[in-house]
Design an enzyme around this catalytic site. Structure first.
Site, short mmCIF file in Angstrom:
data_model
loop_
_atom_site.label_atom_id
_atom_site.label_comp_id
_atom_site.label_asym_id
_atom_site.label_seq_id
_atom_site.Cartn_x
_atom_site.Cartn_y
_atom_site.Cartn_z
N GLU A 198 75.95 -34.88 -17.27
CA GLU A 198 75.94 -35.45 -15.92
C GLU A 198 76.52 -36.84 -15.94
OE1 GLU A 198 72.23 -35.57 -13.82
OE2 GLU A 198 71.60 -33.62 -14.56
N GLU A 251 66.30 -32.64 -17.79
CA GLU A 251 65.76 -33.96 -18.11
C GLU A 251 64.26 -33.92 -18.39
OE1 GLU A 251 67.08 -36.72 -15.08
OE2 GLU A 251 69.04 -36.86 -16.04
C1 GLA Z 1 69.42 -36.86 -12.80
C2 GLA Z 1 69.13 -35.40 -12.47
C3 GLA Z 1 70.05 -34.85 -11.43
C4 GLA Z 1 70.28 -35.84 -10.31
C5 GLA Z 1 70.81 -37.11 -10.89
C6 GLA Z 1 71.15 -38.15 -9.85
O1 GLA Z 1 70.29 -37.04 -13.82
O2 GLA Z 1 69.17 -34.57 -13.61
O3 GLA Z 1 69.47 -33.66 -10.94
O4 GLA Z 1 69.08 -36.07 -9.63
O5 GLA Z 1 69.83 -37.66 -11.74
O6 GLA Z 1 71.64 -39.32 -10.41
#
Ligand code: GLA
Ligand code: ZN
Length: 688
Positions: free
Chosen positions: A312, A160
């Protein structure tokens, strides 16, 4: 994009990817847990793990002291068990020893403020030479050891990417970036209209995005933040490519405001997204569903239409929401089908197993602290075991006849402008994007997201709400599009500025849109929240709501060369036009001068689809609460039908016979769905 069949998401993996972020490095002292993980994964109907995302300190506990043995062991076992590994570079979280030895790897949040302390993650300075050197080194080590490992299928660059750094090094980088872009200070002074408040520069060192906040300068700073992030990402990519030719991805965050993903996308082999919509299945969640589809449609569009990866998501709760509402039974499957319906050929989770401590021990996971005898595990496994039945869908595209023109340039242009509303968040660009997208998707239209410099030729209908920045090129492209028979609907606050955030002269909408739409927007009323202006329609556009409510932005427009389809009914501008249409060449340009309520917008889309025969998945708007999507590989059509509500609904089907891919039942005309149900159907090309 037209219907077509695309190559597999990964050429080294068959079937849907179904995986999760996996952190065995948290459990190295508990080998039985890791043992268990390998038992559980196939029971969960899963076949992939994302490994090493925050593992730098576990791989290199002290500078130059490497511990790759645990990762080697995991990878070897994965290769044996046929588990596809998405291997991450660990730059999202640096080891404490690195920040301690070189504080400049951390960020500065405020100009002339302190460096950030070590902190949690995602807080490096993208310009720091030390950080780049160190990341390149650890990535190179990973690549050398594992870049050709049979278990590894894809590189996951960092995690991210986001945020920005306001340190002296980044500022110097920005000035160099400007020099390359503009060549001379004269050009820069002109682009920023620097005569205003007496700010022309005669030395590049005077350029200061944190002190002088002119609209054009602010906008360029945001562009620079994207470019320095891309540059950092390319450094990471080059490092992993030293010993590996595996494809690369990075996990994006939907319409994340801080980075222009259109500039990242061309460097990625696989587009991937992290999505955490707050569905719980307790009410009509149509609006949240179409919002999630909007992000998903963006991901498909970023990849030019090809399938992408949901990196994710969570099968249960998010620990960072205000409350802690559970996803009701069925919600998880509906959420996953919705992502596949928008072109995802893999769906993965954060996280595989809940940690005992840290800040995400309450965050949803496949494996709970109590183990796997849980409802969540059962739902994940049920979903996972249906995936092989959906494999015909893999590789199909989405035949979207509607393009929604929206991008970061439009959004930032408006947000960086001082006015028309004070608070950039209250300008409501994304709200309006979501509202128009909802109107189209809830009508049963497939929608691509098109950037302002994108190819418009694939579409029958283009939507451009609040198209703030329109340059000559886009103006001409829109004119050609309409001239060739396309239908354009644009709105208030469109074509105000050029890409430097300088206003167009000669009356809004500029860049030729005044002529194309046949309207001149003389002035705009910005209404306080809660106030509405009544609108009444004429009768020339069948299907358009008879009345509506305008709010927030109401332009006073003149129909210079356009047919008036609706007018304001209250305020001193009662009787003046709010919706106009002009026939141009073989097509039509519509101009909507105010922010309208959702029901009016929905009716406008319905009416336009009907009037111009825009191809849609369903012949008519489905009943409230039913959302449909379609994928198509040129030979087969797949229909995704979702009940956005907790109560049973009857969903209309497009003409033909449709077979449920998971249990083989066939349907014609309609399908009964229980609450929050979601189905994937294939069209049978037989008449019976
Ligand atoms: C983000 C991060 C993850 C985790 C999620 C939790 O997407 O990339 O590592 O912290 O949030 O929702
Ligand atoms: Zn910096």
């Amino acid at each position: 994009m037209p219907a077509q069949s695309y190559p597999a998401l990964l050429n080294n993996h068959q079937g849907f990817l179904h995986g999760a972020d996996y952190n065995p490095d948290q459990w190295l002292q508990h080998p039985h847990i890791i043992e268990e993980d390998f038992q559980i994964i196939s029971r969960a109907g899963m076949n992939s793990w994302s490994l090493g995302i925050f593992s730098w300190a576990a791989l290199e506990p002290e500078p130059g002291v490497y511990r790759f043995d645990w990762m080697q062991d995991i990878l070897d076992r994965c290769a044996q068990a046929n588990i596809a590994i998405i291997l991450a570079t660990p730059s999202g979280s640096k080891p404490a020893w690195l920040s301690q030895a070189h504080p400049e790897v951390c960020r500065v949040l405020q100009w002339q403020g302190p460096r950030e302390p070590h902190r949690g993650r995602h807080n490096h300075c993208p310009s720091s030479e030390v950080y780049r050197r160190e990341v390149s080194r650890i990535n190179g080590e990973l690549s050398r050891r594992f870049g050709a490992h049979p278990a590894v299928k894809l590189w996951h660059l960092s995690n991210e990417y986001g945020g920005e750094c306001r340190c002296e090094t980044c500022l110097q980088g920005f000035r160099r970036w400007l020099q390359e872009r503009y060549g001379s200070l004269d050009a820069l002074n002109d682009a920023y209209w620097n005569g205003f408040w007496g700010h022309p520069y005669n030395d590049w060192e005077q350029v200061h995005p944190f002190e002088v906040i002119h609209d054009g300068l602010q906008l360029d700073w945001r562009r620079f933040v994207t470019d320095i992030t891309v540059d950092f990402m390319l450094m990471e990519k080059a490092a992993v490519r030293q010993h590996s030719d595996l494809p690369v991805t990075t996990n994006m965050m939907g319409h994340y405001p801080g980075l222009d993903y259109w500039r990242l996308a061309p460097h990625l082999d696989v587009i991937s997204n992290d999505a955490y919509p707050s569905f719980d299945g307790r009410s009509d969640e149509s609006t949240s569903l179409t919002q999630a589809i909007c992000d998903a449609n963006l991901m498909r569009s970023l990849g030019g239409g090809k399938p992408w990866l949901l990196m994710e998501s969570t099968p249960s709760q998010l620990n960072w929401t205000e409350n802690f509402v559970m996803k009701r039974p069925g919600v998880h499957r509906r959420e996953m089908y919705l992502q596949i319906g928008a072109g995802a050929d893999g769906t993965c989770y954060f996280q595989w197993r809940k940690g005992r401590g840290g800040s995400e021990k309450y965050h949803g996971a496949i494996i709970d602290h109590a183990g796997t005898h849980t409802r969540v595990m059962r739902e994940v496994a049920e979903y996972g075991h249906t995936l092989p039945q959906l494999e015909a869908v893999l590789g199909s595209g989405v035949n979207a006849r509607v393009g929604l023109i929206e991008d970061w340039q439009m959004r930032w242009g408006l947000e960086c402008a001082h006015g028309p509303r004070k608070n950039p968040k209250h300008k409501g660009y994304m709200d309006e994007i979501h509202a128009w997208h909802h109107a189209a998707v809830s009508r049963g239209l497939s929608v691509d997201i098109v950037p302002s410099n994108g190819d418009l030729s694939n579409y029958d209908l283009l939507l451009m709400p609040m198209g703030y920045q329109v340059d000559e090129k886009l103006g001409q492209a829109l004119e050609r599009f309409v001239g060739n028979g396309g239908i354009l609907i644009t709105s208030y606050l469109s074509a105000h500025c050029d890409p430097h955030n300088r206003c167009h002269l000669g009356g809004w909408p500029g860049s030729g849109l005044r002529q194309l739409c046949g309207v001149w927007a003389e002035e705009m009323d910005g209404l306080p929240d809660g106030e509405v202006v009544q609108v009444t329609s004429e009768t020339h556009l069948p299907g358009l709501a008879a009345t509506g409510r305008a709010r927030t932005y109401c332009e006073r427009i003149h129909a210079e060369d356009a047919e008036v389809l609706a007018r304001y009914r209250s305020e001193f501008y009662a009787g003046e036009p709010v919706l106009c249409r002009r026939a141009a060449g073989k097509g039509y340009a519509y101009y909507l001068a105010a922010r309208m309520d959702q029901a009016f917008l929905d009716s406008l889309i319905d009416a336009v689809v009907e009037a111009h025969q825009v191809p849609s998945i369903l012949p008519q708007r489905p009943p409230p609460g039913i959302i449909v999507q379609e994928r198509d590989n040129g030979q087969q059509r797949f229909l995704f039908v979702h009940n956005a509500t907790p109560t049973a609904r009857e969903a209309p089907l497009p003409p033909g016979t449709w077979t449920d891919l998971t249990h083989g039942s066939t349907y014609r005309d309609s399908l009964s769905l229980s609450g929050v149900d979601s189905r994937v159907l294939i069209w049978q090309n037989i008449s019976s």
